[in-house]
Design a protein around this motif. Structure first.
Motif, short mmCIF file in Angstrom:
data_model
loop_
_atom_site.label_atom_id
_atom_site.label_comp_id
_atom_site.label_asym_id
_atom_site.label_seq_id
_atom_site.Cartn_x
_atom_site.Cartn_y
_atom_site.Cartn_z
N LEU A 6 43.45 5.65 22.96
CA LEU A 6 42.50 6.22 23.90
C LEU A 6 42.93 5.88 25.33
O LEU A 6 43.27 4.73 25.63
N TYR A 7 42.94 6.88 26.18
CA TYR A 7 43.18 6.68 27.60
C TYR A 7 41.90 6.12 28.21
O TYR A 7 40.81 6.41 27.72
N THR A 8 42.04 5.31 29.23
CA THR A 8 40.88 4.56 29.71
C THR A 8 40.65 4.70 31.21
O THR A 8 41.55 5.04 31.97
N TYR A 9 39.42 4.43 31.57
CA TYR A 9 39.01 4.30 32.97
C TYR A 9 38.09 3.09 33.04
O TYR A 9 37.09 3.01 32.31
N LEU A 10 38.43 2.14 33.90
CA LEU A 10 37.63 0.94 34.08
C LEU A 10 36.76 1.12 35.33
O LEU A 10 37.27 1.20 36.45
N ALA A 11 35.45 1.20 35.13
CA ALA A 11 34.51 1.36 36.24
C ALA A 11 33.94 -0.01 36.61
O ALA A 11 33.32 -0.68 35.78
N VAL A 12 34.18 -0.41 37.84
CA VAL A 12 33.67 -1.69 38.34
C VAL A 12 32.59 -1.39 39.36
O VAL A 12 32.84 -0.75 40.39
N ARG A 13 31.39 -1.83 39.04
CA ARG A 13 30.25 -1.61 39.92
C ARG A 13 29.69 -2.97 40.36
O ARG A 13 30.10 -4.00 39.85
N GLU A 14 28.73 -2.92 41.23
CA GLU A 14 28.17 -4.15 41.76
C GLU A 14 27.60 -5.05 40.67
O GLU A 14 27.74 -6.28 40.71
N GLU B 249 27.95 -4.33 37.05
CA GLU B 249 28.50 -4.16 35.70
C GLU B 249 29.95 -3.70 35.76
O GLU B 249 30.43 -3.17 36.75
N ILE B 250 30.65 -3.96 34.67
CA ILE B 250 32.00 -3.45 34.44
C ILE B 250 31.94 -2.68 33.14
O ILE B 250 31.47 -3.21 32.12
N GLU B 251 32.41 -1.44 33.14
CA GLU B 251 32.33 -0.59 31.94
C GLU B 251 33.67 0.09 31.72
O GLU B 251 34.30 0.59 32.64
N LEU B 252 34.10 0.10 30.46
CA LEU B 252 35.36 0.73 30.06
C LEU B 252 35.05 2.04 29.37
O LEU B 252 34.28 2.08 28.41
N PHE B 253 35.63 3.14 29.88
CA PHE B 253 35.45 4.46 29.29
C PHE B 253 36.73 4.84 28.56
O PHE B 253 37.84 4.55 29.04
N GLY B 254 36.58 5.50 27.40
CA GLY B 254 37.73 5.95 26.62
C GLY B 254 37.75 7.45 26.49
O GLY B 254 36.70 8.09 26.33
N PHE B 255 38.97 8.03 26.53
CA PHE B 255 39.16 9.48 26.46
C PHE B 255 40.30 9.80 25.51
O PHE B 255 41.33 9.12 25.52
N GLY B 256 40.12 10.85 24.72
CA GLY B 256 41.16 11.26 23.78
C GLY B 256 42.38 11.86 24.45
O GLY B 256 43.49 11.77 23.94
N SER B 257 42.19 12.47 25.60
CA SER B 257 43.33 13.06 26.32
C SER B 257 43.06 13.05 27.82
O SER B 257 41.97 12.77 28.26
#
Length: 66
Positions: free
Chosen positions: A48-56, A58-66
């Motif tokens: 899974l390709y990822t995007y790491l969102a860093v906010r004030e 929380e930190i959240e990891l998003f996964g994408f198939g393409s």
């Protein structure tokens, strides 16, 4: 920071999945389309390709198939 994560799919629901990569479980928020693509992949190695969102607050990891 992370471009993709490749590992064994150990958990999946409508909006979340967990990939075990080297003994570390990465929980990712995924779209319904990505979740549906993983429906028969439990216990298999997936990428899974990822995007790491860093906010004030929380930190959240998003996964994408393409």
């Amino acid at each position: 920071m992370f471009y993709y994560i490749c590992g064994e799919l150990t958990y999946r629901d409508a909006v979340t999945c967990v990939l075990d990569c080297g003994g570390v479980g990465y929980r990712m928020t995924v779209s319904r389309m990505t979740s549906d693509a993983l429906v028969n992949k439990h216990g298999q190695r997936v990428k899974l390709y990822t995007y790491l969102a860093v906010r004030e607050n929380e930190i959240e990891l998003f996964g994408f198939g393409s």
